[in-house]
Design a protein around this motif. Structure first.
Motif, PDB file in Angstrom:
ATOM      1  N   ALA A  42     -13.178   1.384  -3.737  1.00 44.96           N
ATOM      2  CA  ALA A  42     -13.616   2.686  -3.217  1.00 44.96           C
ATOM      3  C   ALA A  42     -12.745   3.098  -2.032  1.00 44.96           C
ATOM      4  O   ALA A  42     -12.354   4.259  -1.904  1.00 44.96           O
ATOM      5  CB  ALA A  42     -15.087   2.619  -2.807  1.00 44.96           C
ATOM      6  N   ARG A  43     -12.470   2.138  -1.170  1.00 42.67           N
ATOM      7  CA  ARG A  43     -11.580   2.409  -0.035  1.00 42.67           C
ATOM      8  C   ARG A  43     -10.198   2.822  -0.523  1.00 42.67           C
ATOM      9  O   ARG A  43      -9.617   3.807  -0.037  1.00 42.67           O
ATOM     10  CB  ARG A  43     -11.496   1.169   0.855  1.00 42.67           C
ATOM     11  N   THR A  44      -9.634   2.070  -1.480  1.00 38.93           N
ATOM     12  CA  THR A  44      -8.335   2.434  -2.034  1.00 38.93           C
ATOM     13  C   THR A  44      -8.371   3.827  -2.636  1.00 38.93           C
ATOM     14  O   THR A  44      -7.438   4.613  -2.463  1.00 38.93           O
ATOM     15  CB  THR A  44      -7.900   1.418  -3.105  1.00 38.93           C
ATOM     16  N   GLY A  45      -9.466   4.142  -3.310  1.00 39.89           N
ATOM     17  CA  GLY A  45      -9.610   5.479  -3.894  1.00 39.89           C
ATOM     18  C   GLY A  45      -9.596   6.570  -2.839  1.00 39.89           C
ATOM     19  O   GLY A  45      -9.008   7.638  -3.043  1.00 39.89           O
ATOM     20  N   ARG A  46     -10.228   6.304  -1.700  1.00 38.01           N
ATOM     21  CA  ARG A  46     -10.226   7.298  -0.618  1.00 38.01           C
ATOM     22  C   ARG A  46      -8.816   7.500  -0.068  1.00 38.01           C
ATOM     23  O   ARG A  46      -8.400   8.636   0.180  1.00 38.01           O
ATOM     24  CB  ARG A  46     -11.172   6.860   0.503  1.00 38.01           C
ATOM     25  N   MET A  47      -8.103   6.399   0.115  1.00 37.93           N
ATOM     26  CA  MET A  47      -6.754   6.511   0.652  1.00 37.93           C
ATOM     27  C   MET A  47      -5.825   7.226  -0.330  1.00 37.93           C
ATOM     28  O   MET A  47      -5.015   8.073   0.058  1.00 37.93           O
ATOM     29  CB  MET A  47      -6.207   5.122   0.981  1.00 37.93           C
TER      30      MET A  47
ATOM     31  N   VAL B 253       1.321   5.551  -6.254  1.00 34.16           N
ATOM     32  CA  VAL B 253       1.715   4.151  -6.356  1.00 34.16           C
ATOM     33  C   VAL B 253       1.828   3.515  -4.973  1.00 34.16           C
ATOM     34  O   VAL B 253       1.308   2.417  -4.716  1.00 34.16           O
ATOM     35  CB  VAL B 253       3.054   4.025  -7.112  1.00 34.16           C
ATOM     36  N   LEU B 254       2.469   4.218  -4.049  1.00 30.59           N
ATOM     37  CA  LEU B 254       2.717   3.638  -2.740  1.00 30.59           C
ATOM     38  C   LEU B 254       1.456   3.511  -1.895  1.00 30.59           C
ATOM     39  O   LEU B 254       1.305   2.564  -1.132  1.00 30.59           O
ATOM     40  CB  LEU B 254       3.790   4.440  -2.015  1.00 30.59           C
ATOM     41  N   TRP B 255       0.510   4.428  -2.042  1.00 28.62           N
ATOM     42  CA  TRP B 255      -0.750   4.295  -1.311  1.00 28.62           C
ATOM     43  C   TRP B 255      -1.587   3.154  -1.874  1.00 28.62           C
ATOM     44  O   TRP B 255      -2.258   2.443  -1.126  1.00 28.62           O
ATOM     45  CB  TRP B 255      -1.541   5.604  -1.337  1.00 28.62           C
ATOM     46  N   VAL B 256      -1.571   2.969  -3.189  1.00 29.01           N
ATOM     47  CA  VAL B 256      -2.288   1.824  -3.768  1.00 29.01           C
ATOM     48  C   VAL B 256      -1.694   0.516  -3.252  1.00 29.01           C
ATOM     49  O   VAL B 256      -2.419  -0.398  -2.832  1.00 29.01           O
ATOM     50  CB  VAL B 256      -2.234   1.871  -5.308  1.00 29.01           C
ATOM     51  N   VAL B 257      -0.362   0.421  -3.257  1.00 30.25           N
ATOM     52  CA  VAL B 257       0.303  -0.786  -2.767  1.00 30.25           C
ATOM     53  C   VAL B 257      -0.007  -1.013  -1.294  1.00 30.25           C
ATOM     54  O   VAL B 257      -0.329  -2.134  -0.869  1.00 30.25           O
ATOM     55  CB  VAL B 257       1.827  -0.684  -2.993  1.00 30.25           C
ATOM     56  N   SER B 258       0.077   0.039  -0.496  1.00 28.31           N
ATOM     57  CA  SER B 258      -0.126  -0.097   0.949  1.00 28.31           C
ATOM     58  C   SER B 258      -1.547  -0.508   1.286  1.00 28.31           C
ATOM     59  O   SER B 258      -1.766  -1.401   2.117  1.00 28.31           O
ATOM     60  CB  SER B 258       0.207   1.226   1.645  1.00 28.31           C
ATOM     61  N   ASP B 259      -2.521   0.137   0.665  1.00 27.66           N
ATOM     62  CA  ASP B 259      -3.906  -0.218   0.976  1.00 27.66           C
ATOM     63  C   ASP B 259      -4.245  -1.611   0.462  1.00 27.66           C
ATOM     64  O   ASP B 259      -4.986  -2.355   1.109  1.00 27.66           O
ATOM     65  CB  ASP B 259      -4.877   0.809   0.382  1.00 27.66           C
ATOM     66  N   SER B 260      -3.689  -1.979  -0.677  1.00 28.79           N
ATOM     67  CA  SER B 260      -3.912  -3.332  -1.193  1.00 28.79           C
ATOM     68  C   SER B 260      -3.318  -4.368  -0.252  1.00 28.79           C
ATOM     69  O   SER B 260      -3.934  -5.411   0.014  1.00 28.79           O
ATOM     70  CB  SER B 260      -3.301  -3.470  -2.592  1.00 28.79           C
TER      71      SER B 260
END
Length: 215
Positions: free
Chosen positions: A59-64, A35-42
């Motif tokens: 794709a970038r969010t998926g990598r992160m 959850v937090l990586w999705v929020v941060s990258d977004s």
């Protein structure tokens, strides 16, 4: 009545998280990290000028998120358990040891692995991944050391062990957004940031009171 109800709900949420960490530490950490990586990258993409016109890069969010789930979550869980067992007390001396170990050992490993692994996930070569680490690790660490020792000193001395990864992740949403930007920024711009020849203006929104340039 409303503040009391909100406090009650937060207390129940906190209790539920603590029980989940006790019963399913790895699964809870992975869910929290996702959850937090999705929020941060977004967040990172939403304030980066070069990304605004392109739309969200999933794709970038998926990598992160892949990095966070498959590498960072398990490593962080084991690392903070090791720190607690090695330096079990919360005296100033013990907390200093914990912070020093975290900043000088764990942080360089996680930062360099982020740049290295996400570059490989883009389909680029080992040489490109090593070049990105060489180019971006030091400026990232410099900024990290301006922010995180104090946060970790509080986290490792006051926060119960089962809450530490959650506190770190919640506190570092702006930081992860910055790291995501560094990991995905064009090489020429990242080099300019590293050398201090330009500032990273988008991050003034996230780092009030912090110098925008990495010297």
């Amino acid at each position: 009545a409303a503040p009391c109800m909100r406090s009650f709900r937060l207390a129940r949420l906190a209790d539920g998280f603590q029980r989940a960490m006790a019963r399913w530490p790895m699964g809870t950490t992975i869910a929290n990290t996702t959850v937090l990586w999705v929020v941060s990258d977004s967040l990172s993409q939403s304030i980066a000028p070069e990304q605004m016109d392109l739309g969200h890069d999933w794709a970038r969010t998926g990598r992160m998120v892949s990095y966070g789930v498959f590498f960072y979550a398990g490593l962080a869980l084991k690392w903070y358990d090791l720190l607690e067992r090695t330096f079990p007390m919360t005296s100033v001396r013990m907390v200093s040891y914990k912070v020093a170990a975290d900043q000088l050992m764990f942080t360089p490993i996680t930062a360099s692995s982020l740049f290295f692994l996400t570059t490989l996930l883009e389909g680029k070569s080992l040489e490109a991944a090593c070049e990105k680490v060489e180019e971006r690790l030091l400026p990232t660490l410099k900024m990290n050391w301006c922010i995180w020792p104090l946060i970790q000193a509080v986290n490792l001395s006051v926060v119960p062990p089962c809450w530490r990864i959650l506190v770190i992740n919640a506190a570092c949403i702006p930081w992860l957004a910055f790291v995501s930007w560094m990991a995905n920024k064009r090489t020429d711009t990242a080099t300019a940031v590293a050398t201090g020849s330009i500032s990273w203006q988008p991050w003034t929104k996230l780092s009030d009171g912090i110098q925008e340039e990495v010297v």
